[in-house]
Design an enzyme around this catalytic site. Structure first.
Site, short mmCIF file in Angstrom:
data_model
loop_
_atom_site.label_atom_id
_atom_site.label_comp_id
_atom_site.label_asym_id
_atom_site.label_seq_id
_atom_site.Cartn_x
_atom_site.Cartn_y
_atom_site.Cartn_z
N ASP A 8 0.00 4.12 2.88
CA ASP A 8 0.74 3.10 4.27
C ASP A 8 2.18 3.41 4.21
O ASP A 8 2.55 3.41 5.59
CB ASP A 8 -0.23 1.92 4.34
CG ASP A 8 -2.01 1.96 4.66
OD1 ASP A 8 -2.09 2.87 5.09
OD2 ASP A 8 -2.35 0.54 4.57
N ASP A 11 1.15 -1.13 0.17
CA ASP A 11 -0.09 0.13 0.40
C ASP A 11 1.20 1.19 0.15
O ASP A 11 1.45 1.57 0.96
CB ASP A 11 -0.72 0.00 1.18
CG ASP A 11 -2.12 0.77 0.94
OD1 ASP A 11 -1.57 2.43 1.20
OD2 ASP A 11 -3.27 0.52 1.73
#
Ligand code: PRP
Ligand code: URA
Length: 208
Positions: free
Chosen positions: A202, A199
């Site tokens: 993230d 991700d």
């Protein structure tokens, strides 16, 4: 008809390898996103129009050239944020417009939550920045927003793409050039790029 350009630059390949590594810290990850974005933007701006401009050096007259077009950088929040600063340093006269979209994790459809476009377009070229082109939903929705608003010339610059995302963006917007660091193998069943890097939001912001 626009084109899809996958970088073949050794520096991009080198930096991408470190970026993908699951041991890479958020600080290093942000540095690499910034550096790769500059290299990809360099490749994506080879066709910018120039205005012939004479210049006086301390030694005399020289013929020069300055950028003729006004450029808008359009990062897709959150992960596109990390791509802005380096590219902006290369093109400090650009405007930056933020578009906030997140993917609904269940449907994988983009949901718009922020839009900071001026009332009417003030530039000739928009460069959309997002590291990940997965299903292509976020990028296509952003181009839809820009076109509805009146943008006429749009390029997409991303770092990793799935073939599915390239196809969706290209089918929906065949006039948009796609510049990408690397095209990976596929999407998995939850819409993540494989092998990808996980991700991107993230990993930049230390969340998740
Ligand atoms: C990620 C990424 C893209 C989108 C790509 O954002 O930065 O915007 O997913 O997926 P798609 O091509 O299938 O639309 P995300 O929705 O995770 O939000 P974030 O950047 O805030 O983490
Ligand atoms: N968004 C990400 O950050 N990574 C993916 O692999 C797909 C979408």
């Amino acid at each position: 008809m626009a084109d899809v350009y996958e970088s073949s630059h050794p520096l991009v390949k080198h930096k991408l390898t470190i970026l993908r590594n699951k041991e890479t810290t958020p600080k290093k990850f942000r540095e690499l996103i910034r550096e790769i974005s500059i290299l990809l933007a360099y490749e994506a701006t080879q066709d910018l129009a120039l205005e012939p401009t004479p210049v006086e050096t301390p030694m005399g007259a020289a013929s020069g050239a300055l950028l003729r077009e006004q450029i808008g950088l359009v990062p897709i929040l959150r992960a596109g944020l990390g791509m802005v600063e380096g590219v902006w340093e290369m093109m400090p006269g650009s405007e930056v417009w933020h578009i906030g979209l997140f993917r609904d994790e269940r449907t994988l459809q983009p949901v718009e939550y922020y839009n900071k476009l001026p009332v009417s377009p003030t530039v000739q070229l928009c460069i959309v920045l997002d590291p990940m082109l997965a299903t292509g939903g976020s990028a296509s929705a952003t181009v839809d927003i820009l076109k509805r608003w009146g943008a006429t010339r749009i390029k997409f610059v991303g770092i990793i793409a799935a073939p599915e995302g390239i196809k969706m963006l290209h089918d929906a917007h065949p006039d948009v050039d796609i510049h990408i660091g690397v095209v990976d193998e596929k999407l998995n069943d939850i819409g993540y790029i494989v092998p990808g890097l996980g991700d991107a939001g993230d990993r930049q912001f230390g969340t998740g």
